[in-house]
Design an enzyme around this catalytic site. Structure first.
Site, PDB file in Angstrom:
ATOM      1  CG  ASP A  92      81.117  12.667 -55.528  1.00 53.02           C
ATOM      2  OD1 ASP A  92      81.017  12.159 -54.277  1.00 53.02           O
ATOM      3  OD2 ASP A  92      80.140  12.969 -56.320  1.00 53.02           O
ATOM      4  CE  LYS A 162      79.207  12.347 -59.835  1.00 51.53           C
ATOM      5  NZ  LYS A 162      80.283  13.282 -59.224  1.00 51.53           N
ATOM      6  CE  LYS A 191      76.763  14.208 -57.468  1.00 56.79           C
ATOM      7  NZ  LYS A 191      78.191  14.449 -56.893  1.00 56.79           N
TER       8      LYS A 191
END
Length: 224
Positions: A92, A162, A191
């Site tokens: 990430d 995300k 996400k």
């Protein structure tokens, strides 16, 4: 969506600055017990988490350029590659928010592509695909910037976009998740992360279009 299904899409997260090995072991034990998707840890704990999760279906996730996104391109790419070599299966990365605000979207594109290339070049020994999630930190962005960053992320090979680090001025919102879901193709994941503390909040994010959740309160969510 029942709690077992919710558990299966949670990245069980411990990114606290004072987290030690006992905290990471606890995180991994909980992830195996409840069937979470991954354990998300800081880079220094990737190899330790990989040892704890060996033989389970829980993935090791880590964060790059966290939490500010202001690292250099080479720093992000190099750290991402190192983490994958140590056992991370999901990465990430935080984008350079200053570049977004300056309108330097080519710089944003370049760093995402650099990280994508770096993790793809690591010989994992089993040809597994490393998942790349791009953290936008939506609390700092306009809707137009969110849309633009989603499209760039997708074009550069991100598997997910995300919402948040959880360290900004705000976390995931239904509005941001809905906007992100509309901005990417169905096969690209969204996400929601930051501020998700209850089962009801988790379901709201899923209903808005999230298919992965970043939570430090995963156990509370599935046990409530």
């Amino acid at each position: 969506m029942d709690k077992k299904q919710i558990a299966s899409i949670i990245d069980h997260t411990q990114l606290g600055p004072c987290a030690g090995e006992k905290d990471i072991k606890k995180l991994c034990d909980e992830a195996k017990k409840y069937g979470f998707a991954s354990c998300c840890v800081n880079p220094s704990y990737v190899s330790f988490a990989a040892e704890q999760l060996a033989g389970s279906e829980v993935k090791v996730c880590t964060v790059i350029g966290f939490p500010l996104g202001a690292n250099t391109l080479d720093d992000k790419a190099g750290q991402a590659a190192l983490c994958v070599s140590e056992g991370a299966e999901e990465v990430d990365m935080v984008i350079n928010l200053g570049a977004v605000k300056d309108g330097r979207f080519q710089d944003v594109s370049d760093e995402i592509m650099a990280v994508r290339s770096a993790i793809d070049d690591v010989d994992t020994g089993d040809n597994r695909k490393i998942v790349l999630k791009v953290i936008l930190e939506t609390c700092y962005l306009t809707d137009d910037e969110i849309i633009k960053c989603c499209k760039i992320s997708e074009e550069c090979g991100a598997d997910f976009v995300k919402t948040s680090t959880g360290f900004g001025t705000g976390g995931a919102t239904v509005h941001a998740v809905e906007l992100m879901r509309k901005s990417v193709k169905p096969e690209t994941g969204v996400k929601a992360s930051g501020g998700i503390h209850t089962y009801e909040e988790a379901v709201a994010m899923v209903n808005a279009g999230a298919n992965r959740l970043g939570c430090s309160a995963g156990v509370k969510i599935v046990e409530s």
